[in-house]
Design an enzyme around this catalytic site. Sequence first.
Site, PDB file in Angstrom:
ATOM      1  N   GLU A 164       8.059  16.254  15.759  1.00 34.86           N
ATOM      2  CA  GLU A 164       8.612  16.050  14.421  1.00 34.86           C
ATOM      3  C   GLU A 164       7.880  16.960  13.427  1.00 34.86           C
ATOM      4  OE1 GLU A 164       7.673  12.421  12.225  1.00 34.86           O
ATOM      5  OE2 GLU A 164       9.768  12.279  11.642  1.00 34.86           O
ATOM      6  N   LYS A 208       0.880  -1.171   0.000  1.00 34.92           N
ATOM      7  CA  LYS A 208       0.000   0.000   0.000  1.00 34.92           C
ATOM      8  C   LYS A 208       0.916   1.219   0.000  1.00 34.92           C
ATOM      9  CE  LYS A 208      -2.049   2.961   1.892  1.00 34.92           C
ATOM     10  NZ  LYS A 208      -1.818   4.375   1.484  1.00 34.92           N
ATOM     11  N   GLU A 264       9.042   1.169  11.324  1.00 31.29           N
ATOM     12  CA  GLU A 264      10.064   2.221  11.205  1.00 31.29           C
ATOM     13  C   GLU A 264       9.325   3.544  11.252  1.00 31.29           C
ATOM     14  OE1 GLU A 264      12.320   1.160   7.694  1.00 31.29           O
ATOM     15  OE2 GLU A 264      13.228  -0.536   8.713  1.00 31.29           O
ATOM     16  N   CYS A 277      13.488  10.709   7.286  1.00 29.73           N
ATOM     17  CA  CYS A 277      13.237  10.303   8.684  1.00 29.73           C
ATOM     18  C   CYS A 277      14.490  10.448   9.529  1.00 29.73           C
ATOM     19  CB  CYS A 277      12.730   8.872   8.725  1.00 29.73           C
ATOM     20  SG  CYS A 277      13.849   7.742   7.898  1.00 29.73           S
TER      21      CYS A 277
END
Length: 486
Positions: free
Chosen positions: A390, A178, A254, A288
């Site tokens: 973040e 996906k 992750e 990331c």
Amino acid sequence: MKEIKNFINGEFITNLSGKTFEKRTPIDNSLIGKVYEAGQAEVNDAVTAARAALKGPWGQLSVVERVNLLDAVANEINRRFDDFLEAEIADTGKPHSLASHVDIPRGAANFKIFADTIKNASTESFEMRTPDGRTARSYGVRVPRGVIAVVCPWNLPLLLMTWKVGPALACGNTVVVKPSEETPSTATLLGEVMNQVGVPNGVYNVVHGFGPDSAGAFLTSHPGVNGVTFTGETRTGTAIMKAAADGIRPVSLELGGKNAAVVFADCDFEVAVQTVTRSVFENCGQVCLGTERVYVERPIFDKFVAALKQQAEAMKPGLPNDPATKIGPLVSQEHLRKVLHYYQKAKEEGATVVTGGGVPDMPDALKDGAWVQPTIWTGLPETAAVVQEEIFGPCCHIQPFDTEEEAVRMANDTPYGLATSIYTQDLSRASRLATRIEVGLCWINSWFLRDLRTSFGGSKQSGIGREGGLHSLEFYTDLRNVMIKF
Ligand code: NAD
């Protein structure tokens, strides 16, 4: 305008519901594609095809035959390099120089590296005496886990997807991918590659859509899925872990980060400035592993802030194919709104805006794109939102420190634990910090330097599990023990 379809059992298909969504490029917000959203019916079909393929010709292949197919996949991606490059650039707006050096070559390499890994993987074996004086020998056998759901983000679409699909297929699993709704193209293109090189139908499937009440949730909660591997936000990882709890399916997660760079006064100043520049601004800050908090030892603080400011101001935004372009847009208007919200918040919380803080002045043709200025702040307390949360944009807060102890404490003052980078000439100090800063990945005098045989993953709320090299086998295979008495 392209039509982006689901790829199920070796065929490109639309859907039963007739639901589609738009794909716009962040370069100028123009419409580039219509994507067919997979509903429950298409997700069911994809999982059924993947289950059937486990028992079909794919399940009968020897490791060497599988490895040869994966090598062929990598070669075919490289042969169609320009198609992948064009699709990735259109979806993300990232500069040609970046996509052609990182995204596409690494996307292909992921198939090669895991083909090599599986060829050379061994298992354990033990021998013991039994109470009746005979011998028992046990050995481990790695079997595929089954159907793996691969749920991907938008920041490095092909690279992060193949980072999961490569080892999953190398280990003999089948996959349903996906991709992010923001970047549907390269996962779909990979379907053509799979057909071209003769990967059996149903081994690689792609369903398009969103998260909740859409393809993402339908897939991760599907009882026919044996494991879920996910890269994305920590909040989404929480939802996926809950979905996977039904049926006790393993997850590999992750997740997000709020990574710190720690710069000591004895560093090689040029290396530190150049590397921190990359770690803050590369891919418009949408990495990331990127740095959003920089801690600099006080004697070089002012000099470092001035040098990073100069670098930030030299980052020219522009069209992907213009060699002068140093920074692309953010991935979408929605993400632009999120990043600008943090830019505003930093001002409200009293930040000194060293540079940036808004949108750049772009030519008329690009005005509707998701462009944002590289931004540096100083002067905020560690509790400020932009120091804690973040942002995933081209920005950082720089804070001075006086002692190693203080630097470690501030670096660890976050629920995240993905990556850090440390700049110093004192390798004893660097290795001390590498054990004290709570992360899965630590770079010393470097950043984003990857040896794909090594472990990759996050600590604390940045993830569960490690992938990379042999570590990927922990998730993509089931280790079975066989004991023989003789
Ligand atoms: P996201 O979590 O919003 O979306 C990721 C994927 O999950 C998308 O495909 C989305 O459609 C899907 N999804 C969303 N909700 C879902 C649900 N309830 N069930 C199933 N699927 C769902 O992340 P993003 O915005 O695409 O990517 C940016 C994030 O990814 C950042 O937090 C970044 O740090 C993280 N990231 C982490 C790593 C890493 O290796 N740790 C690498 C890249 C990106």
